[in-house]
Motif scaffolding. Structure first.
Motif, PDB file in Angstrom:
ATOM      1  N   LYS A  38       0.829  -1.200   0.000  1.00  0.00           N
ATOM      2  CA  LYS A  38       0.000   0.000   0.000  1.00  0.00           C
ATOM      3  C   LYS A  38       0.867   1.256   0.000  1.00  0.00           C
ATOM      4  N   THR A  39       0.587   2.133  -0.883  1.00  0.00           N
ATOM      5  CA  THR A  39       1.088   3.514  -1.017  1.00  0.00           C
ATOM      6  C   THR A  39       2.599   3.669  -1.099  1.00  0.00           C
ATOM      7  N   ASN A  76     -10.147   5.806  -8.082  1.00  0.00           N
ATOM      8  CA  ASN A  76      -9.430   6.847  -7.350  1.00  0.00           C
ATOM      9  C   ASN A  76      -8.768   7.821  -8.321  1.00  0.00           C
ATOM     10  N   THR A  93      -3.161   1.653  -3.474  1.00  0.00           N
ATOM     11  CA  THR A  93      -3.882   1.742  -2.202  1.00  0.00           C
ATOM     12  C   THR A  93      -4.128   0.348  -1.635  1.00  0.00           C
ATOM     13  N   GLN A 142     -11.504   7.140  -3.267  1.00  0.00           N
ATOM     14  CA  GLN A 142     -10.931   8.116  -2.351  1.00  0.00           C
ATOM     15  C   GLN A 142     -10.764   9.465  -3.044  1.00  0.00           C
ATOM     16  N   LEU A 147      -5.250  10.315  -0.825  1.00  0.00           N
ATOM     17  CA  LEU A 147      -4.188   9.506  -1.428  1.00  0.00           C
ATOM     18  C   LEU A 147      -2.825  10.127  -1.219  1.00  0.00           C
ATOM     19  N   GLN A 150      -1.802   9.580   2.382  1.00  0.00           N
ATOM     20  CA  GLN A 150      -1.421   8.197   2.664  1.00  0.00           C
ATOM     21  C   GLN A 150      -0.068   7.870   2.051  1.00  0.00           C
TER      22      GLN A 150
END
Length: 439
Positions: A38-39, A76, A93, A142, A147, A150
């Motif tokens: 994630k991210t 997103n 994400t 989102q 975003l 994050q």
């Protein structure tokens, strides 16, 4: 949604280079991820229209659309684009990696009310051996602000071990900066106990901490004042006047005689008033108002001073401090400073590797990945690269220019002095890669 703006990924982000085309539908270069990434991974998607770079208009919006199993989806906005506006950055994400398998999201460009979709990306998400039961698999849509926040937060959390140790070192040094205050705690606690004892001595006189405290405390003076006030019969000019007014008395009765300026008391054994010789001047005694103003009573002492039990419970003594805290010498001996950490960290080497069109050999090739899975390919090219070993870690730099030949390469594998490139069909032109090599 928001108009796309210039964006620079965090330095610690893992950039995944890939490309899409608005017209052509060539096989995409796989982007390899692991379930629950994630991210930290950020997709750097080069934009093309008929093999030519495509520049985003100033008023364009860019979104990622991804279909998942169980009728779930991700929709997103992109994080932003590069300065030349021909590359888009997309955050990976949590909801994009909850399921393992191969997925083909697309980018959607919105200009005013018009919409155009790109060729698909290919995300190959390997199953994580430890499943996270707390992460619910849902659809996701989102905002751009979410975003970006994050991505920045995860990038900071993903700093290498040197930074983690450095942060711990700073915290320890902060503790060391307060070591004198910590060392002073026992003395402060002892001083608080001494103050409490002194206050009690002057209040009730039962601490044995000063000479004569039994008759030099607020409690004694208060009792004496009460006794005096209850037994007084008055002031008289002389003994005769006292006797005329009180020819008899009771134990505890007393009077002041003006002629002698002394206190006379009734002696029940002899039945007469006797001169005590004690001065009747009370300048050396506190009255009630003075006592209330200058001495703590028991309630005030209990509220404002620690007793021994409370001091033992709330303050470290010297032994406990020595056992539980590092002093400066121990910190210097047992922890690396920034210079030492930087010296021990391996530095990646950047090399440019050209894979000639003539270097490709067709056949059946299998590549094993770190997670135990494998991939099969039909073409392989081996290129000599000095300093590379089978244990090297190689990463394609985001400085690699994405050409048709580069797009066709699906995997890289280090070997003894070589790097092997794999594809499912041999490129007809040379593919030039910028590769970061670390040991």
């Amino acid at each position: 949604m928001s108009k796309i703006t210039i964006y620079s990924p965090p330095a610690t982000a893992q950039i995944k280079a890939c490309a899409v085309d608005f017209d052509l539908r060539r096989a995409p270069v796989p982007v390899h991820l692991v379930q629950y990434d994630k991210t930290i991974p950020i997709l750097a998607v080069s934009l093309y229209k008929g093999s030519s770079p495509y520049t985003l208009p100033a008023d364009a919006e860019v979104n990622v659309r991804m279909n998942k199993r169980k009728n779930l989806f991700v929709y997103n906005p992109a994080l932003g684009c590069n300065e030349s506006r021909d590359m888009v950055y997309v955050a990976v994400t949590p909801q994009m990696t909850t399921q393992d398998g191969t997925f083909e999201p697309i980018l959607e460009v919105v200009i005013n009310s018009g919409v155009a979709g790109t060729s698909p990306l290919q995300l190959v998400i390997r199953r994580n051996p430890v499943q996270e039961g707390d992460l619910e698999d849902t659809s996701e849509a989102q905002t751009l602000a979410d975003l970006v926040s994050q991505a920045a937060a995860s990038a900071n959390a993903a700093a290498d071990s040197a930074r983690i140790v450095q942060e711990n070192k700073d915290a320890i040094q902060n503790a060391n900066g307060n070591i004198e205050a910590i060392k002073a705690a026992p003395a402060n606690a002892k001083a608080a106990a001494a103050s409490a004892k002194e206050a009690r001595s002057w209040a009730v006189g039962d601490t044995a901490s000063r000479p004569g405290e039994g008759m030099d405390n607020a409690k004694y003076y208060a009792a004496l004042a009460q006794q005096v006030s209850q037994g007084a019969v008055g002031w008289y000019t002389n003994y005769e006047a006292l006797y005329a007014a009180h020819d008899t008395g009771y134990d505890g009765n007393w009077a002041i005689i003006g002629d002698t300026d002394t206190i006379w008391v009734w002696d029940s054994d002899t039945g007469v008033w006797k001169d005590t010789g004690e001065s009747s001047k009370f300048a050396n005694y506190y009255d009630k108002t003075q006592i209330d103003a200058n001495f703590y009573d028991k309630t005030q002492i209990d509220e404002n001073f620690y007793d021994k039990t409370q001091i033992d419970e709330n303050f470290y003594d010297k032994t406990q401090i020595d056992e539980n805290f590092y002093d400066k010498t121990q910190i210097d001996e047992n922890f690396y400073d920034k210079t030492q950490i930087d010296a021990k960290l391996p530095k990646p080497v950047t090399v440019t590797v050209t894979v000639a069109a003539s270097a490709w050999t067709t056949g059946d090739y299998t590549v094993s990945w770190d997670d135990g899975s494998t991939s099969n390919y039909t073409a392989c090219a081996t290129v000599t690269v000095a300093g590379v070993t089978a244990d090297s870690r190689i990463v394609v730099s985001d400085r690699t220019r994405v050409t048709d030949a580069v797009r066709m390469v699906a995997a890289l594998e280090p070997g003894a002095g070589v790097v092997k490139f794999y594809a499912n069909s041999s490129p007809s032109a040379a593919a030039v890669f910028v590769v970061e090599v670390s040991q």
